[in-house]
Design a protein around this motif. Structure first.
Motif: not given
Length: 396
Positions: A24, A28, A282
């Motif tokens: 994640a 990002n 996320r």
């Protein structure tokens, strides 16, 4: 990442502890680069506060340099070699740190400090003496929105620099250039009313009003910032013009006058970033708390958890239960120093010793609560790294 993966990866750990989902986190970072549309991103350290994660981002593409929030923090990173291009986003009145900066030539070449007044220059001269080595400085332009410029009290945005008009920027630039011992190398403007304000969290009227304000503010700022840059560049060349934040990457990147964008919070996907229409990071950073009490069938009480975010006090500053889904904080107790009750359908199935995963409202402040992060990839811990706190560092 699923609750199963999180629990499997950290099965041998006793909570409380904090973890970062690397997939994640990396997604990002890639999304920030995409949104910047070719403009370089300056990594905001206060939004991460973990040197290992900062180094991961700087090793990738699209990011260059650090934006620190403390001069002592900048000196630390310069000494360790985290970056040789560091801007301190807030003025410093730490005379000891200023003397350390002046005494270290590599640091002077790497670090740029913020000013917004001749008084900042006077303070530096008083701390270092009139014949001090050359210090790199960046001028900060106030980026707030004033719908009625004649009424200075009508102010939308953060309270930062007194330099609002391009003429004021030019006057301050002239003051810097007239003094020995200073090099004006940059201009910065942070549009907090755009970058830091969610536009999809309330009623249709509230969100519509925020959207209208942000569009008007972005248009006004683009014109004023460009004029200020022209005025200063008529006096001296600038190495960089910094703007933006994670929440305003698109509009800031569209300004020709801006050469780089500051960003960092979106890397960890904190709860305060759930309400933007322009992007949705996320969930990368979470912390686990154990269930230690069952006062009744409807409530499970967690150990500790009072990790409130900075800013105006309110529910938006509280941590948010993330996993298992369907939990919420008690409206009476909230998140407490020693215990945090959670309610909801999922609370009925929790047993003593079970974990509940939560998210901090803000990004970097979670690192002030834990000495290390478990870096998780899939169902395993890839690495355990210290936070600033774990390295014995606290910069205010």
């Amino acid at each position: 990442m699923t609750p199963h993966d999180l629990d499997l990866a950290t099965a041998q750990l006793d909570p409380p502890f904090a973890a970062v989902d690397l997939a994640a986190f990396e997604a990002n970072a890639a999304d920030l680069v995409r949104r910047a549309n070719g403009k370089p991103l300056r990594l905001v350290s206060k939004s991460v506060r973990c040197r290992a994660l900062l180094e991961r981002v700087l090793a990738g593409t699209g990011f260059h340099g650090l934006m620190c929030y403390s001069l002592r923090e900048a000196l630390w990173h310069a000494e360790l070699g985290t970056s040789q291009d560091i801007v301190v986003a807030y003025p410093s009145v730490d005379r000891g740190a200023l003397r350390e900066l002046a005494a270290r030539e590599p640091a002077r070449e790497s670090i740029t400090i913020m000013i917004d007044s001749p008084a900042h220059l006077d303070l530096i001269d008083a701390a270092l003496g009139r014949d001090h080595p050359r210090i790199r400085v960046c001028l900060e332009l106030d980026a707030s929105w004033r719908p009625l410029p004649a009424l200075s009290g009508l102010h939308v945005g953060t309270r930062r620099s007194p330099v609002f008009r391009p003429r004021q920027a030019a006057e301050l630039a002239e003051n810097v250039l007239s003094r020995k011992g200073f090099s004006l190398v940059g201009l910065m403007a942070y549009e907090g009313q755009i970058a830091g304000l969610q536009d999809r969290i309330g009623t249709r009227f509230r969100d519509g009003l925020v959207t209208w304000m942000q569009r008007r503010s972005a248009a006004e700022l683009a014109e004023r910032r460009a004029e200020a840059v022209r005025a200063v560049r008529a006096l001296t060349e600038l190495e960089f013009v910094n703007g933006g934040g994670s929440g305003s990457v698109e509009s800031t990147a569209a300004e020709p006058a801006v050469t780089e964008i500051a960003a960092g919070s979106a890397l960890l996907g904190p709860a305060l970033f759930d309400g933007y229409s322009r992007f949705r990071p996320r969930q990368a950073a979470l912390f686990a708390l154990p269930v230690v009490r069952r006062p009744n069938r409807r409530i499970a009480t967690l150990f500790a958890g009072g990790y409130h975010a900075s800013g105006a006090a309110g529910a938006s500053r509280l941590p948010v239960p993330a996993l298992p889904g369907g939990l919420s904080l008690s409206s009476v107790e909230g998140a407490g120093e020693v215990q945090t009750p959670v309610t909801g359908a999922a609370a009925r199935g929790l047993r003593l010793g079970d974990r509940v995963w939560l998210r901090h409202a803000k990004a970097g402040e979670l690192a002030e609560r834990f000495t290390e992060y478990q870096l998780i990839r899939g169902d395993r811990v890839e690495e355990v790294v210290p936070t600033y706190r774990g390295e014995g560092k606290a910069f205010g």
